[in-house]
Design a protein around this motif. Sequence first.
Motif, PDB file in Angstrom:
ATOM      1  N   GLN A   8       0.813  -1.308   0.198  1.00 32.54           N
ATOM      2  CA  GLN A   8      -0.044  -0.033   0.154  1.00 32.54           C
ATOM      3  C   GLN A   8       0.939   1.247   0.110  1.00 32.54           C
ATOM      4  O   GLN A   8       1.762   1.225   0.594  1.00 32.54           O
ATOM      5  N   GLY A  16       9.991  -3.149   7.938  1.00 35.69           N
ATOM      6  CA  GLY A  16       9.163  -4.304   7.873  1.00 35.69           C
ATOM      7  C   GLY A  16       8.684  -4.412   6.259  1.00 35.69           C
ATOM      8  O   GLY A  16       8.684  -5.868   6.117  1.00 35.69           O
ATOM      9  N   ASN A  17       8.115  -3.540   5.759  1.00 38.33           N
ATOM     10  CA  ASN A  17       7.601  -3.722   4.510  1.00 38.33           C
ATOM     11  C   ASN A  17       8.881  -4.335   3.439  1.00 38.33           C
ATOM     12  O   ASN A  17       8.658  -5.308   2.695  1.00 38.33           O
ATOM     13  N   HIS A  42      -6.274  -0.303  -2.282  1.00 41.79           N
ATOM     14  CA  HIS A  42      -6.354  -0.775  -0.753  1.00 41.79           C
ATOM     15  C   HIS A  42      -6.137   0.308  -0.001  1.00 41.79           C
ATOM     16  O   HIS A  42      -6.900   0.493   1.196  1.00 41.79           O
ATOM     17  N   TYR A 124     -12.063  -5.475   1.914  1.00 42.34           N
ATOM     18  CA  TYR A 124     -10.457  -5.105   1.564  1.00 42.34           C
ATOM     19  C   TYR A 124      -9.866  -6.652   1.254  1.00 42.34           C
ATOM     20  O   TYR A 124      -9.358  -6.869   0.045  1.00 42.34           O
ATOM     21  N   MET A 128      -8.357  -7.930  -2.265  1.00 47.06           N
ATOM     22  CA  MET A 128      -6.899  -8.347  -2.293  1.00 47.06           C
ATOM     23  C   MET A 128      -6.835  -9.944  -3.094  1.00 47.06           C
ATOM     24  O   MET A 128      -5.929 -10.339  -3.664  1.00 47.06           O
ATOM     25  N   ASP A 131      -6.781  -9.577  -6.632  1.00 46.01           N
ATOM     26  CA  ASP A 131      -5.478  -9.280  -7.188  1.00 46.01           C
ATOM     27  C   ASP A 131      -4.615 -10.415  -7.200  1.00 46.01           C
ATOM     28  O   ASP A 131      -4.000 -10.617  -8.169  1.00 46.01           O
ATOM     29  N   THR A 142       4.557 -12.294   1.566  1.00 48.16           N
ATOM     30  CA  THR A 142       4.219 -11.133   2.223  1.00 48.16           C
ATOM     31  C   THR A 142       4.808 -11.662   3.786  1.00 48.16           C
ATOM     32  O   THR A 142       5.220 -12.586   4.046  1.00 48.16           O
ATOM     33  N   GLY A 143       4.745 -10.639   4.644  1.00 52.52           N
ATOM     34  CA  GLY A 143       4.843 -10.786   6.041  1.00 52.52           C
ATOM     35  C   GLY A 143       3.656 -11.572   6.403  1.00 52.52           C
ATOM     36  O   GLY A 143       2.576 -11.738   5.872  1.00 52.52           O
ATOM     37  N   ASP A 145       1.561 -10.779   8.652  1.00 51.94           N
ATOM     38  CA  ASP A 145       0.116 -10.238   8.976  1.00 51.94           C
ATOM     39  C   ASP A 145      -0.723 -10.295   7.889  1.00 51.94           C
ATOM     40  O   ASP A 145      -2.027 -10.139   8.213  1.00 51.94           O
ATOM     41  N   GLN A 146      -0.134 -10.684   6.787  1.00 49.33           N
ATOM     42  CA  GLN A 146      -1.251 -10.994   5.418  1.00 49.33           C
ATOM     43  C   GLN A 146      -1.565 -12.393   5.446  1.00 49.33           C
ATOM     44  O   GLN A 146      -2.136 -12.681   4.060  1.00 49.33           O
ATOM     45  N   ALA A 180       9.334 -12.525   9.244  1.00 49.77           N
ATOM     46  CA  ALA A 180       7.993 -12.513   8.959  1.00 49.77           C
ATOM     47  C   ALA A 180       7.129 -11.347   9.674  1.00 49.77           C
ATOM     48  O   ALA A 180       6.253 -10.728   9.262  1.00 49.77           O
ATOM     49  N   ILE A 182       8.575  -8.038  11.715  1.00 50.63           N
ATOM     50  CA  ILE A 182       9.457  -7.152  12.340  1.00 50.63           C
ATOM     51  C   ILE A 182       8.851  -6.354  13.092  1.00 50.63           C
ATOM     52  O   ILE A 182       7.572  -5.707  12.795  1.00 50.63           O
ATOM     53  N   MET A 192       6.195  -3.615  13.325  1.00 50.65           N
ATOM     54  CA  MET A 192       6.575  -2.183  12.958  1.00 50.65           C
ATOM     55  C   MET A 192       5.500  -1.878  12.082  1.00 50.65           C
ATOM     56  O   MET A 192       5.482  -2.588  10.956  1.00 50.65           O
TER      57      MET A 192
HETATM   58  P1  TYM Z   1       0.744  -3.614   3.612  1.00 47.12           P
HETATM   59  O1  TYM Z   1       1.059  -2.509   2.720  1.00 47.12           O
HETATM   60  O2  TYM Z   1       0.468  -3.198   4.842  1.00 47.12           O
HETATM   61  O3  TYM Z   1       2.431  -4.421   3.521  1.00 47.12           O
HETATM   62  C1  TYM Z   1       3.170  -4.425   2.674  1.00 47.12           C
HETATM   63  C2  TYM Z   1       3.873  -5.942   2.982  1.00 47.12           C
HETATM   64  O4  TYM Z   1       4.707  -5.591   4.157  1.00 47.12           O
HETATM   65  C3  TYM Z   1       4.642  -6.602   4.823  1.00 47.12           C
HETATM   66  N1  TYM Z   1       4.801  -6.124   6.283  1.00 47.12           N
HETATM   67  C4  TYM Z   1       5.594  -6.731   7.226  1.00 47.12           C
HETATM   68  N2  TYM Z   1       6.610  -7.691   7.018  1.00 47.12           N
HETATM   69  C5  TYM Z   1       7.278  -8.074   8.124  1.00 47.12           C
HETATM   70  N3  TYM Z   1       7.285  -7.143   9.187  1.00 47.12           N
HETATM   71  C6  TYM Z   1       6.429  -5.910   9.473  1.00 47.12           C
HETATM   72  N4  TYM Z   1       6.352  -5.264  10.515  1.00 47.12           N
HETATM   73  C7  TYM Z   1       5.676  -5.764   8.302  1.00 47.12           C
HETATM   74  N5  TYM Z   1       4.456  -4.798   8.026  1.00 47.12           N
HETATM   75  C8  TYM Z   1       4.348  -5.113   6.893  1.00 47.12           C
HETATM   76  C9  TYM Z   1       3.014  -7.112   4.639  1.00 47.12           C
HETATM   77  O5  TYM Z   1       3.010  -8.371   5.155  1.00 47.12           O
HETATM   78  C10 TYM Z   1       2.960  -7.032   3.372  1.00 47.12           C
HETATM   79  O6  TYM Z   1       3.599  -8.045   2.625  1.00 47.12           O
HETATM   80  N6  TYM Z   1      -2.957  -5.919   1.942  1.00 47.12           N
HETATM   81  C11 TYM Z   1      -1.357  -5.827   1.612  1.00 47.12           C
HETATM   82  C12 TYM Z   1      -1.385  -5.244   0.297  1.00 47.12           C
HETATM   83  C13 TYM Z   1      -2.018  -6.156  -0.759  1.00 47.12           C
HETATM   84  C14 TYM Z   1      -1.558  -7.398  -1.213  1.00 47.12           C
HETATM   85  C15 TYM Z   1      -2.315  -7.741  -2.349  1.00 47.12           C
HETATM   86  C16 TYM Z   1      -0.369  -8.259  -0.782  1.00 47.12           C
HETATM   87  C17 TYM Z   1      -3.072  -5.799  -1.553  1.00 47.12           C
HETATM   88  N7  TYM Z   1      -2.940  -6.731  -2.465  1.00 47.12           N
HETATM   89  C18 TYM Z   1      -2.186  -8.960  -3.006  1.00 47.12           C
HETATM   90  C19 TYM Z   1      -0.177  -9.313  -1.337  1.00 47.12           C
HETATM   91  C20 TYM Z   1      -1.090  -9.757  -2.545  1.00 47.12           C
HETATM   92  C21 TYM Z   1      -1.068  -4.708   2.483  1.00 47.12           C
HETATM   93  O7  TYM Z   1      -1.855  -3.772   3.136  1.00 47.12           O
HETATM   94  O8  TYM Z   1       0.010  -4.630   2.787  1.00 47.12           O
END
Ligand code: TYM
Length: 325
Positions: A8, A16-17, A42, A124, A128, A131, A142-143, A145-146, A180, A182, A192
């Motif tokens: 996003q 983290g991202n 999103h 939401y 996803m 997508d 992904t991390g 959280d997803q 996975a 942070i 984070m």
């Molecule tokens: P978003 O924008 O919140 O985060 C993007 C990616 O970063 C990972 N992430 C982390 N990984 C490890 N530690 C952390 N602290 C941390 N914070 C964020 C998230 O897991 C993610 O991979 N819904 C999704 C975006 C999305 C998406 C999709 C992802 C929309 N469509 C289709 C995969 C496939 C999101 O909000 O990510």
Amino acid sequence: MRILTGLQPSGGLTLGNYIGAIKQMVKYQDEYESFIFVADLHAITVPQNPEELRRNIKSLIAIYLASGLDKDKNTIFIQSENIYHSNMSWLLECLTPYGELGRMTQFKDKSLKHQNFGAGLLTYPVLMASDILLYDADFVPTGVDQKQHVELARNIAERVNKKYGDIFKLPEPLIPKDGAKICDLQDPTKKMSKSSENPKGVIYLLDTEDVIRKKIMSAVTDSDNEIKYDPDTKPGISNLINIYTSLSGMKVEEVVFKFKDSNYGTFKRIVADLVVETLIPIQKRYQEIINSPELDKILDAGRDKTLEIARRKYLELKDRMGLGR
Ligand code: TYM
């Protein structure tokens, strides 16, 4: 085999991202056919300032390239430039039980944080799922959280395939072993996150060297002064070990062994060095790329290619559902 992920464009990207998603895409870009996009649709599930949003979209594309995603090895595009994402989402929303969406943990968290939130916050994960399913993605880096959202996408795909015949590939999340989740440097029991109230706990990819060092040096740790990996009882130091492990490519055990005789101050300095070594070159490339006309060319190509692929998948489901003539 295909991988796909999106981030996003809501505010500064975090370490983290980078570790959870971008770094994985860079790692796998030689192995898989790769799609990476900016999830701007999103982002509007919570309020956004239009000018800021537009700036963040462009900035995210530049971050992708600066982080090492090769334009020739990845299809890079903006979600809202491909109408089939929202079109597909509508079809899938009608095939997804309301209750299932209400149980998503991210929805539960975010709906508490925002008053009078829009219906998009609930739907939401279906966007996803669209997508992911539009492109027959095998893996979704992904991390953690997803993870629940990718599992929902898989459930939706299974249900649709059962009802209308084999249309979708079943995707799997690809979650890094050590990065996975942070955590926040000031509250290491929380992830984070860009939306954290305390920016001291969050490393932004475009933070200056000085700021990065200060944030890591003042990370909250316990008082044992022993480098040991135990996320439950020692979340602060374990988080720093995770960061070091993810960026160095070493194993947790190797890192713990290497620094077993260091104190926290020394280890923090070493972690800070590695984060700076990783981010400063990305920032340099970012500055070179951000105003380049090349960005538009990459995005036009990504849009045209994905419109073709997504259109076919969308029409297939639309047709099987009996819509239109
Ligand atoms: P978003 O924008 O919140 O985060 C993007 C990616 O970063 C990972 N992430 C982390 N990984 C490890 N530690 C952390 N602290 C941390 N914070 C964020 C998230 O897991 C993610 O991979 N819904 C999704 C975006 C999305 C998406 C999709 C992802 C929309 N469509 C289709 C995969 C496939 C999101 O909000 O990510």
